[in-house]
Motif scaffolding. Sequence first.
Motif, short mmCIF file in Angstrom:
data_model
loop_
_atom_site.label_atom_id
_atom_site.label_comp_id
_atom_site.label_asym_id
_atom_site.label_seq_id
_atom_site.Cartn_x
_atom_site.Cartn_y
_atom_site.Cartn_z
N ASP A 186 0.79 -1.23 0.00
CA ASP A 186 0.00 0.00 0.00
C ASP A 186 0.82 1.28 0.00
OD1 ASP A 186 1.01 0.01 2.55
OD2 ASP A 186 -0.92 -0.30 3.55
N LYS A 188 -0.62 3.92 1.87
CA LYS A 188 -1.97 4.36 1.48
C LYS A 188 -2.86 3.12 1.35
CE LYS A 188 -0.29 8.40 -1.05
NZ LYS A 188 -0.21 9.08 -2.37
N VAL A 231 -6.15 2.60 1.55
CA VAL A 231 -7.43 2.62 0.84
C VAL A 231 -7.28 2.24 -0.62
CG1 VAL A 231 -9.34 4.09 0.07
CG2 VAL A 231 -8.58 4.19 2.45
N ARG A 242 -8.96 -1.08 -2.35
CA ARG A 242 -9.87 -0.91 -3.49
C ARG A 242 -9.38 -1.70 -4.69
NH1 ARG A 242 -13.74 2.83 -4.32
NH2 ARG A 242 -14.35 4.19 -2.59
N ALA A 268 -8.28 -5.61 7.29
CA ALA A 268 -8.77 -4.30 7.78
C ALA A 268 -8.83 -4.29 9.30
CB ALA A 268 -10.17 -4.04 7.21
N PHE A 307 -13.65 2.78 7.38
CA PHE A 307 -12.69 2.24 6.42
C PHE A 307 -13.38 1.32 5.42
CE2 PHE A 307 -9.41 -0.89 5.17
CZ PHE A 307 -8.46 -0.02 4.65
N ASP A 352 -14.86 3.47 2.90
CA ASP A 352 -13.82 4.13 2.09
C ASP A 352 -13.31 3.21 0.98
OD1 ASP A 352 -14.04 6.42 3.58
OD2 ASP A 352 -12.31 5.97 4.87
N ILE A 353 -13.23 1.91 1.28
CA ILE A 353 -12.69 0.98 0.28
C ILE A 353 -13.77 0.45 -0.65
CG2 ILE A 353 -10.78 0.35 1.79
CD1 ILE A 353 -12.22 -2.28 2.40
#
Length: 896
Positions: free
Chosen positions: A28, A31, A33, A37, A75, A130, A133-134
């Motif tokens: 990541d 980052k 998110v 995704r 997560a 979260f 957000d994803i």
Amino acid sequence: MGAELELAEDEAASVFSARKVRARLRADDGKPVPAFRATLAWGKERLLSLFHEGQAAESLVRARAHLVDEVLREAWLRHLSPDSPGIALIAVGGYGRGELLPSSDIDILLLHDGTSLEHLRKSLEQLTAFFWDIGLEVGSSVRSLDECASEAAKDITVITNLMEARYLTGDESLFGAMQKRLTPDKVWPVAEFFRAKKAEQQARYRKYDDTGYKLEPNVKESPGGLRDIHTIGWVAKRHFGASTLSELRDHGFLTKQECDELFAGQDLLWRVRFALHMITGRREDRLLFDHQVKIASLFGYVNSDPQHPNQAVEQFMQLYYRTIKSLSCLNDMLLQLFEEAILHPLPDAAVKIVNARFQIRNGYMEARNDDVFRKDPEALIEIFLLMQQHRGLEGIRAQTVRMILRDTRLINDEVRNDVRARTLFMEMFRERRGLTRNLRRMNRYGVLGRYLPAFGKVVGLMQYDLFHTLTVDEHTLYVVRNLRRFAMERFRHEMPFCSQRMDKIAKQELLYLAGFFHDMAKGRGGDHSDIGASEARQFCLDHGLSHTDAELVAWLVKSHLVMSLTAQRADITDPQVIAEFTRKVGDRTHLDYLFLMTVADIRATNPALWNSWRESLLLDLYKATSRTLERGIENPLRQEEMVDETQAEATPLLAAQGIDAATADKAWARFGDEYFLRHSAEELAWHLPAILKAREEELPLVIVDTVGGRGTTVFVYMHDRDHLFALSTGVLARLGLTILDARIHTSADGFVLDSYVVMEGDGSPIQNPHRHEEIREQLRKVLGDPAISRVEINRRIPHRLKHFNTPTTIYVSQDEARARTVLELVTADQPGLLSMIGRAFHKRGILLDAAKIATIGERAEDVFFITDSAHRPITDEETLDDLREVLTRTLDRSEA
């Protein structure tokens, strides 16, 4: 955990290995998110590719759940420690079962010990944020152990969701503690749970009118759908802790063949549901028309016959309907076996011997030996006759149903030709009582299609249109049901006149046979009425009926559409039309049979089709035909007699309102014979008082009411003016109304007397007085303004209509007896259709004499009786060709 589930999880892991998924999630660069995704998007694309490659649906739904498991666990690690005491992440519901389709609900439970929640609240809120957000739409609940136990005890839905709970991460001891608090000895004992789930299924069935065979079924919730399989699984889990459906075989509830059949059905429904989610991009469980076409293509069905443009979708849907029929049968059988094991585990009540082959046990018919049907295959027919003859039975015992399913293959030509089997089958129709229920059972268990291969061909057969709302086999059995209800005392209130005519039928079994055969030749090319008539005749003769009875059944099958077509498309105020129809019928016996057959057929074809207006049309045709038969076909009613009779019947009705005969005669002298031919005495007595009271300044006169049981009628009286028909129908269309009938008349002194029978767009009657006033005011406003020549109709074409392409077809003939031209038009239904047609007529100086309006699903099949501006029939071919071209260009929709 069962081997089946372990295998499924192994397959899921092979699609999304935990190591690979975690590697993607952790790449990541600070980052998380975007990484999450991207992983979900990668997973979705991988699943879609596997679907197109033909991967088994079982592995796809497990793989999707496996992927989400890894995403949620990772997560969790970002926001809480994996062994956080006092809190656990639990999958529940369908996700708990490990079954996720692309857009299925992801339901989780945040289970806590009652003391740890407060100091973890901020972390949990961040975790939930979260998820959003994803792009993972998670449905979460937060409950303590005490709350889980309390809510589960109160609500069958909660206990069901928690029974399917699956531990994901966190404090695993909490999960074990929850499971211990939800066992049957603490909440929802097995018997209580079973009763609740059975009642839940029955309520769900009622929501779908107890049939899964409608044109746009719900793959999950309709009878025979995935929810039926879930119900079996829930009861099995509660009863003996089964974690997989295959354990039903281990416990003796299913044979290997039945288990394979159950899994094959589940796989098809999963694939269909997967495809629905894929093509819509959302959770969608309804097989809507446009989805059916796309999925048929995805599944490899093609239109190989140019004469049959819907071949692919109809073949796909037939597979779907046959699958849910099989699953419904398994559901019935398993729930009955569960009922015996759960509710009646004690020794059986006394057994009542019926004959050498069958007996009654605990209210169920059962075979006395396992080889009953193998020794005597005709017993596969006999058992259903016995069900009719022994009232009050719950059904056929599940073990015997299993034998029936196993042995239906024994019904071959030898059995079909056996006089014993034929006698038993015919006796079912003569027995009458319980006929519909047992024909349904025979169909569900596959016996009906084996005994009559022609019926087997229409099992699950659908017609891709909005007119036929059931598969052909379901429609057929509904027709028989409707006919039976005419003969049953407790249903006399539904259709009193039909019940009265049924009392006059000497051999009701002939009517039931005709209903049973009327559509059996559909889907085979050619005219199904002709083919079906020939097959029905042969069937009757083979089954011992006389030639006279066989000919009556064959005639009914061949003629089953004649009465509805005559009533809906011909001008039944024309004595010649009545005389021609009377000649086709021939006598009162045939008329009674055909009338009952027609009503039963229409009511079973489409619930929205049957209304007071259509009923009045058929009754008018029946009564006019009866009178002609009484007088003699060679001496039909003349037009003048019909006019005199209607006026004579209206006179006392008007006298009761203070209008004497002389006043009525003076007013009526302005109106031509056509007015009296097209309106009943009740309508004359409704119109005239209003006409006499209306002052010039009050015109246009618009009155709205329900008269003589014919639905809501809108009557317009005013000076004739340009565009009147187009404006009137335009206003009614703009108000969202459906026009069932239009009767247009202009008096000798230039006044119009136009009537429209209307209903709401959804087929319901117009009952609200405020709605009546709205119709009246809107029409007065438009028709009273000479500057208005066009009504804009802004209503969009309903979504369902857009998926059907009905090219405009126009037929023209001449009605020489009444000096007018008959234009029959078939086109796609759309808002403002009649208004568009009216404008086309007006621009060409064509006068509309009358119209017969029929909307058949997505098709408008309307008949217009027209003349030129001098009231002469239109015979010039150039003029007629121009009219055809204009109407076709105007009405054909490019988006259809």
